[in-house]
Design a protein around this motif. Structure first.
Motif, PDB file in Angstrom:
ATOM      1  N   LYS A 131      73.500   5.653  60.877  1.00  0.00           N
ATOM      2  CA  LYS A 131      73.339   6.569  62.010  1.00  0.00           C
ATOM      3  C   LYS A 131      74.705   7.002  62.524  1.00  0.00           C
ATOM      4  CE  LYS A 131      70.919   6.950  66.441  1.00  0.00           C
ATOM      5  NZ  LYS A 131      69.998   8.016  65.991  1.00  0.00           N
ATOM      6  N   LYS A 132      75.631   6.078  62.610  1.00  0.00           N
ATOM      7  CA  LYS A 132      76.982   6.387  63.096  1.00  0.00           C
ATOM      8  C   LYS A 132      77.683   7.371  62.174  1.00  0.00           C
ATOM      9  CE  LYS A 132      80.238   3.279  62.708  1.00  0.00           C
ATOM     10  NZ  LYS A 132      80.999   2.018  62.905  1.00  0.00           N
ATOM     11  N   ARG A 133      77.391   7.286  60.885  1.00  0.00           N
ATOM     12  CA  ARG A 133      78.057   8.170  59.920  1.00  0.00           C
ATOM     13  C   ARG A 133      77.316   9.489  59.741  1.00  0.00           C
ATOM     14  NH1 ARG A 133      81.323   4.951  55.593  1.00  0.00           N
ATOM     15  NH2 ARG A 133      81.744   2.988  56.653  1.00  0.00           N
ATOM     16  N   GLY A 134      76.175   9.685  60.422  1.00  0.00           N
ATOM     17  CA  GLY A 134      75.501  10.980  60.396  1.00  0.00           C
ATOM     18  C   GLY A 134      74.394  11.138  59.379  1.00  0.00           C
ATOM     19  N   TYR A 135      73.898  10.053  58.817  1.00  0.00           N
ATOM     20  CA  TYR A 135      72.789  10.157  57.863  1.00  0.00           C
ATOM     21  C   TYR A 135      71.469  10.304  58.616  1.00  0.00           C
ATOM     22  CZ  TYR A 135      75.884   8.864  54.024  1.00  0.00           C
ATOM     23  OH  TYR A 135      76.898   8.853  53.091  1.00  0.00           O
ATOM     24  N   PRO A 136      70.510  11.105  58.080  1.00  0.00           N
ATOM     25  CA  PRO A 136      69.231  11.332  58.781  1.00  0.00           C
ATOM     26  C   PRO A 136      68.443  10.029  58.953  1.00  0.00           C
ATOM     27  CG  PRO A 136      69.542  12.911  56.983  1.00  0.00           C
ATOM     28  CD  PRO A 136      70.602  11.874  56.824  1.00  0.00           C
ATOM     29  N   ASP A 137      67.848   9.856  60.130  1.00  0.00           N
ATOM     30  CA  ASP A 137      67.105   8.640  60.422  1.00  0.00           C
ATOM     31  C   ASP A 137      65.891   8.474  59.512  1.00  0.00           C
ATOM     32  OD1 ASP A 137      68.835   7.831  62.375  1.00  0.00           O
ATOM     33  OD2 ASP A 137      67.641   8.616  64.043  1.00  0.00           O
ATOM     34  N   ASP A 138      65.164   9.555  59.261  1.00  0.00           N
ATOM     35  CA  ASP A 138      63.912   9.449  58.518  1.00  0.00           C
ATOM     36  C   ASP A 138      64.126   8.864  57.120  1.00  0.00           C
ATOM     37  OD1 ASP A 138      62.556  10.388  60.648  1.00  0.00           O
ATOM     38  OD2 ASP A 138      62.005  12.325  59.783  1.00  0.00           O
ATOM     39  N   ILE A 139      65.062   9.429  56.381  1.00  0.00           N
ATOM     40  CA  ILE A 139      65.285   8.959  55.012  1.00  0.00           C
ATOM     41  C   ILE A 139      65.890   7.559  55.023  1.00  0.00           C
ATOM     42  CG2 ILE A 139      67.560  10.067  54.876  1.00  0.00           C
ATOM     43  CD1 ILE A 139      65.057   9.681  51.969  1.00  0.00           C
ATOM     44  N   ALA A 140      66.717   7.247  56.013  1.00  0.00           N
ATOM     45  CA  ALA A 140      67.307   5.913  56.090  1.00  0.00           C
ATOM     46  C   ALA A 140      66.240   4.860  56.361  1.00  0.00           C
ATOM     47  CB  ALA A 140      68.378   5.874  57.181  1.00  0.00           C
ATOM     48  N   ILE A 141      65.341   5.141  57.310  1.00  0.00           N
ATOM     49  CA  ILE A 141      64.281   4.184  57.655  1.00  0.00           C
ATOM     50  C   ILE A 141      63.264   4.069  56.532  1.00  0.00           C
ATOM     51  CG2 ILE A 141      62.360   3.763  59.236  1.00  0.00           C
ATOM     52  CD1 ILE A 141      64.075   5.089  61.425  1.00  0.00           C
ATOM     53  N   GLY A 142      62.882   5.201  55.938  1.00  0.00           N
ATOM     54  CA  GLY A 142      61.892   5.173  54.872  1.00  0.00           C
ATOM     55  C   GLY A 142      62.354   4.390  53.655  1.00  0.00           C
ATOM     56  N   THR A 143      63.589   4.624  53.228  1.00  0.00           N
ATOM     57  CA  THR A 143      64.086   3.907  52.055  1.00  0.00           C
ATOM     58  C   THR A 143      64.285   2.421  52.351  1.00  0.00           C
ATOM     59  OG1 THR A 143      66.350   4.575  52.659  1.00  0.00           O
ATOM     60  CG2 THR A 143      65.192   5.924  51.029  1.00  0.00           C
ATOM     61  N   LEU A 144      64.638   2.092  53.586  1.00  0.00           N
ATOM     62  CA  LEU A 144      64.774   0.681  53.936  1.00  0.00           C
ATOM     63  C   LEU A 144      63.422  -0.024  53.908  1.00  0.00           C
ATOM     64  CD1 LEU A 144      66.425  -1.723  54.939  1.00  0.00           C
ATOM     65  CD2 LEU A 144      66.060  -0.889  57.265  1.00  0.00           C
ATOM     66  N   ALA A 145      62.385   0.627  54.430  1.00  0.00           N
ATOM     67  CA  ALA A 145      61.052   0.022  54.425  1.00  0.00           C
ATOM     68  C   ALA A 145      60.577  -0.246  53.000  1.00  0.00           C
ATOM     69  CB  ALA A 145      60.062   0.938  55.145  1.00  0.00           C
ATOM     70  N   GLY A 146      60.794   0.732  52.116  1.00  0.00           N
ATOM     71  CA  GLY A 146      60.370   0.531  50.728  1.00  0.00           C
ATOM     72  C   GLY A 146      61.223  -0.509  50.022  1.00  0.00           C
ATOM     73  N   ALA A 147      62.543  -0.404  50.175  1.00  0.00           N
ATOM     74  CA  ALA A 147      63.434  -1.321  49.467  1.00  0.00           C
ATOM     75  C   ALA A 147      63.291  -2.747  49.978  1.00  0.00           C
ATOM     76  CB  ALA A 147      64.885  -0.860  49.608  1.00  0.00           C
ATOM     77  N   GLY A 148      62.895  -2.919  51.232  1.00  0.00           N
ATOM     78  CA  GLY A 148      62.693  -4.263  51.763  1.00  0.00           C
ATOM     79  C   GLY A 148      61.635  -5.041  51.014  1.00  0.00           C
ATOM     80  N   THR A 149      60.694  -4.340  50.399  1.00  0.00           N
ATOM     81  CA  THR A 149      59.640  -5.028  49.652  1.00  0.00           C
ATOM     82  C   THR A 149      60.168  -5.685  48.377  1.00  0.00           C
ATOM     83  OG1 THR A 149      59.015  -3.037  48.404  1.00  0.00           O
ATOM     84  CG2 THR A 149      57.916  -3.396  50.514  1.00  0.00           C
TER      85      THR A 149
END
Length: 430
Positions: A131-149
């Motif tokens: 977020k601090k570096r300017g990346y979109p929240d949606d794609i950051a949160i979505g990929t984290l949710a999937g990769a967490g599995t």
């Protein structure tokens, strides 16, 4: 008649679960009612013998050790240094630092074995930084949710240990079988990030200043000991030098040494890690013991045999059987956590699965993938809850951002069905 009794017991189970009683105690209560009123076996003796026999299994000792290993490393500088160590290597890849979600989760998955722990730990590191570096929240949160599995699929996996105990198959072979599918799923996630980034180039911040190779290695130096420890643990299993339990003990010893070397091993952190690991294991142990007793009760009532006969009478092809199982587990994922799903269903499903001709090692990886789907299935997807607590966003918004990853997991399930060698080849080499 047997199906009617089983249905009544299942209804009773959901009522008790809805009351808020612990899952393990709910399983014991329902099993006791079934044994006492619908079979000729003494409920007390059956409960004592079954639960003790199940919990005294030597194979199960790997579980608390891997949990403790994850708790120890969670308290080292791994979390703090992971982002700075990975970031310099990703500047030239489309999507750049978004890939830290997938790579970071893959690395930590091999440490913790827990999806929720992986998602929470990596999320605390990457989301604020992205977020601090300017990346979109949606794609950051979505990929984290999937990769967490990936915490469920990349060994050592708690779900694999639970499944191995429940189905009486080799946990070491399950660990080996999860390697290629885990890499495949991680590559699918990274591929999605690449495609999304190429389609939305204006939403990806510019690359950081290029670093020399020596500087990149220096930035990643704190990751190297952990990667070596993971390699030693998994390598000892794959080469046959150690059993899963012995490898887990090696992991605990190595993680304690690593924490001591980094100066993060104190009496307080040692005690907190031990207590946290014991707490999680006790929760899982009660569920496993209760499920073993319920399995015995259902066996005497006759549910597995009648259910297998009923499914067999439907004349389903293996593919249709798997489609129904995917839908069934996704539905269960709306109400139960992954461990509960596995221990509640394996005794009933395994006879049917074996009759359909599926290899139990392959089916174990299939189950892990389907349970991964359930981790991001609203309203009770554990990863969604974790991300909701981290981001304070609505769970429906988080679920929407994870839908592309959900579809990629379905693709991965289709791929291992069409190409079963992705799962079975490595175990066959042992």
């Amino acid at each position: 008649m047997d199906m009617m009794v089983a249905g009544l017991l299942m209804a009773l189970l959901f009522v008790i679960l809805g009351s808020g009683l612990w899952i393990g105690l709910a399983l014991v209560a329902v099993a006791a009612v079934g044994m006492e009123f619908f079979t000729q076996r003494p409920a007390g003796d059956s409960m004592a013998l079954t639960m003790w026999g199940h919990m005294s299994s030597w194979t199960l000792t790997a579980l608390p050790l891997f949990l403790w290993m994850g708790e120890i490393l969670f308290r080292t500088r791994l979390a703090k240094d992971m982002f700075s160590g990975l970031a310099p290597w990703l500047n030239r890849l489309p999507g750049r630092l978004l890939h830290t979600n997938v790579i970071g989760c893959g690395i930590f998955a091999a440490v913790s074995g827990s999806s929720a722990a992986t998602c929470a730990t990596i999320g605390k590191i990457t989301l604020p930084e992205l977020k601090k570096r300017g990346y979109p929240d949606d794609i950051a949160i979505g990929t984290l949710a999937g990769a967490g599995t990936l915490g469920l699929l990349i060994p050592p996996s708690i779900i694999m240990i639970v499944y191995g105990v429940a189905s009486n198959v080799s946990i070491a072979k399950l660990f080996v079988a999860g390697v290629i599918p885990g890499i495949l799923l991680a590559l699918l996630f990274m591929g999605y990030i690449v495609v999304w980034s190429l389609r939305h180039p204006g939403r990806i911040p510019a690359a950081d200043t290029a670093m020399r190779f020596v500087d990149k290695v220096k930035a990643a130096r704190h990751l190297i000991p952990v990667v070596l420890l993971i390699g030693a643990v998994l390598g000892s299993i794959y080469t046959g030098i150690a059993t899963a339990t012995e490898a887990a003990a090696l992991g605990v010893a190595g993680s304690l040494a690593l924490a001591a070397a980094e100066g993060s091993l104190t009496w307080r952190s040692f005690r907190e890690g031990l207590v946290a690991g014991a707490r999680v294991y006790c929760m899982i142990g009660i569920i496993l013991a209760g499920a073993a007793f319920l399995t015995l009760a259902m066996g005497f009532i006759g549910l597995p045999r009648h259910l297998a006969e009923w499914i067999g009478s439907l004349g389903l092809s293996p593919a249709m059987l798997l489609v129904l199982l995917v839908a069934f587990f996704i539905l269960l994922g709306c109400f139960l956590d992954g461990i509960s799903m596995v221990v509640l269903t394996m005794a009933v499903l395994l006879p049917t699965v074996e009759a359909a001709g599926f290899d139990l090692i392959w089916f174990g990886i299939f189950i892990v993938l389907v349970v991964e789907l359930a981790q991001i299935t609203p309203p009770v997807g554990f990863n969604l809850f974790v991300l909701q607590s981290l981001t304070k966003r609505q769970i429906t918004d988080i679920a929407r951002t994870t839908m592309p990853l959900f579809l990629l997991m379905l693709l991965a399930i289709a791929l291992i069905y069409l190409f079963p060698g992705l799962v079975t080849w490595l175990p066959s080499q042992m």
